[in-house]
Design a protein around this motif. Structure first.
Motif, PDB file in Angstrom:
ATOM      1  N   GLU A   6      27.808  -8.882  -0.737  1.00 29.77           N
ATOM      2  CA  GLU A   6      26.871  -8.695  -2.057  1.00 29.77           C
ATOM      3  C   GLU A   6      27.126  -7.549  -2.924  1.00 29.77           C
ATOM      4  O   GLU A   6      27.686  -6.706  -2.315  1.00 29.77           O
ATOM      5  N   SER A   7      26.850  -7.930  -4.028  1.00 26.17           N
ATOM      6  CA  SER A   7      27.174  -7.011  -5.250  1.00 26.17           C
ATOM      7  C   SER A   7      25.965  -7.067  -6.081  1.00 26.17           C
ATOM      8  O   SER A   7      25.527  -8.211  -6.408  1.00 26.17           O
ATOM      9  N   GLY A   9      22.316  -5.748  -8.317  1.00 25.01           N
ATOM     10  CA  GLY A   9      21.121  -5.365  -7.661  1.00 25.01           C
ATOM     11  C   GLY A   9      20.973  -3.897  -8.211  1.00 25.01           C
ATOM     12  O   GLY A   9      21.273  -3.250  -9.188  1.00 25.01           O
ATOM     13  N   LEU A  20      23.145 -10.496  -9.623  1.00 20.07           N
ATOM     14  CA  LEU A  20      23.971 -10.588  -8.226  1.00 20.07           C
ATOM     15  C   LEU A  20      25.136 -11.494  -7.931  1.00 20.07           C
ATOM     16  O   LEU A  20      25.129 -12.433  -8.540  1.00 20.07           O
ATOM     17  N   CYS A  22      27.924 -12.807  -4.714  1.00 18.25           N
ATOM     18  CA  CYS A  22      28.018 -13.006  -3.556  1.00 18.25           C
ATOM     19  C   CYS A  22      29.542 -13.483  -3.202  1.00 18.25           C
ATOM     20  O   CYS A  22      29.640 -14.627  -3.724  1.00 18.25           O
ATOM     21  N   VAL A  93      14.187  -6.962  -1.350  1.00 22.99           N
ATOM     22  CA  VAL A  93      15.585  -6.905  -0.656  1.00 22.99           C
ATOM     23  C   VAL A  93      16.128  -8.316  -0.803  1.00 22.99           C
ATOM     24  O   VAL A  93      15.390  -9.518  -0.437  1.00 22.99           O
ATOM     25  N   THR A 115      20.778  -6.503  -0.353  1.00 23.55           N
ATOM     26  CA  THR A 115      20.697  -5.557  -1.516  1.00 23.55           C
ATOM     27  C   THR A 115      19.312  -5.397  -2.125  1.00 23.55           C
ATOM     28  O   THR A 115      18.673  -6.330  -2.488  1.00 23.55           O
ATOM     29  N   GLN A 116      18.966  -4.126  -2.378  1.00 17.05           N
ATOM     30  CA  GLN A 116      17.692  -3.747  -2.710  1.00 17.05           C
ATOM     31  C   GLN A 116      17.672  -3.648  -4.327  1.00 17.05           C
ATOM     32  O   GLN A 116      18.258  -3.341  -4.958  1.00 17.05           O
TER      33      GLN A 116
END
Length: 121
Positions: A6-7, A9, A20, A22, A93, A115-116
């Motif tokens: 994941e990236s 956030g 976001l 994935c 999250v 990811t927060q």
């Protein structure tokens, strides 16, 4: 075996947009749906948006239908999420989820690490 990365956030301003991505790797041919869930503190994990291999999309309720856009292509092992007009209720999250099919025909789910997302000015 499949893994999810994941990236995106982090910190998002109120009223802004959250983005976001994935990316799946490994035995990705077994993936039949890929998308995003989220979980706020003390709350159950809920659907944000999901895309199936045939391109159909499912959103987690009317609010998500009006604010979220899931895009990408499972054949390319990537899905993107854009959530517009974010507010405090969108904090939490965010998890990428893959729905997979074994050769035996049984289904199972795979989750990313999460990811927060924090909404603050």
């Amino acid at each position: 075996q499949v893994s999810l990365v994941e990236s995106g956030g982090g910190l998002v301003q109120p009223g802004g947009s959250l983005r976001l991505s994935c990316v799946a790797s490994g035995n990705t041919g077994s993936i039949y749906a890929l998308g995003w869930y989220r979980q706020a503190p003390g709350q159950v994990r809920e659907l944000v948006a999901l895309m199936s291999r045939d391109g159909r999309t499912t959103y987690g309720g009317v609010s998500m239908e009006h604010r979220a856009i899931i895009s990408g292509d499972i054949a390319d092992n990537t899905v993107h999420l854009r959530l517009n007009r974010v507010g405090p209720v969108d904090e939490g999250v965010y998890f990428c989820k893959a729905e997979l099919l074994r050769e035996s025909g049984t289904k199972y789910d795979l989750w990313g690490q999460g990811t927060q997302v924090t909404v603050s000015s």
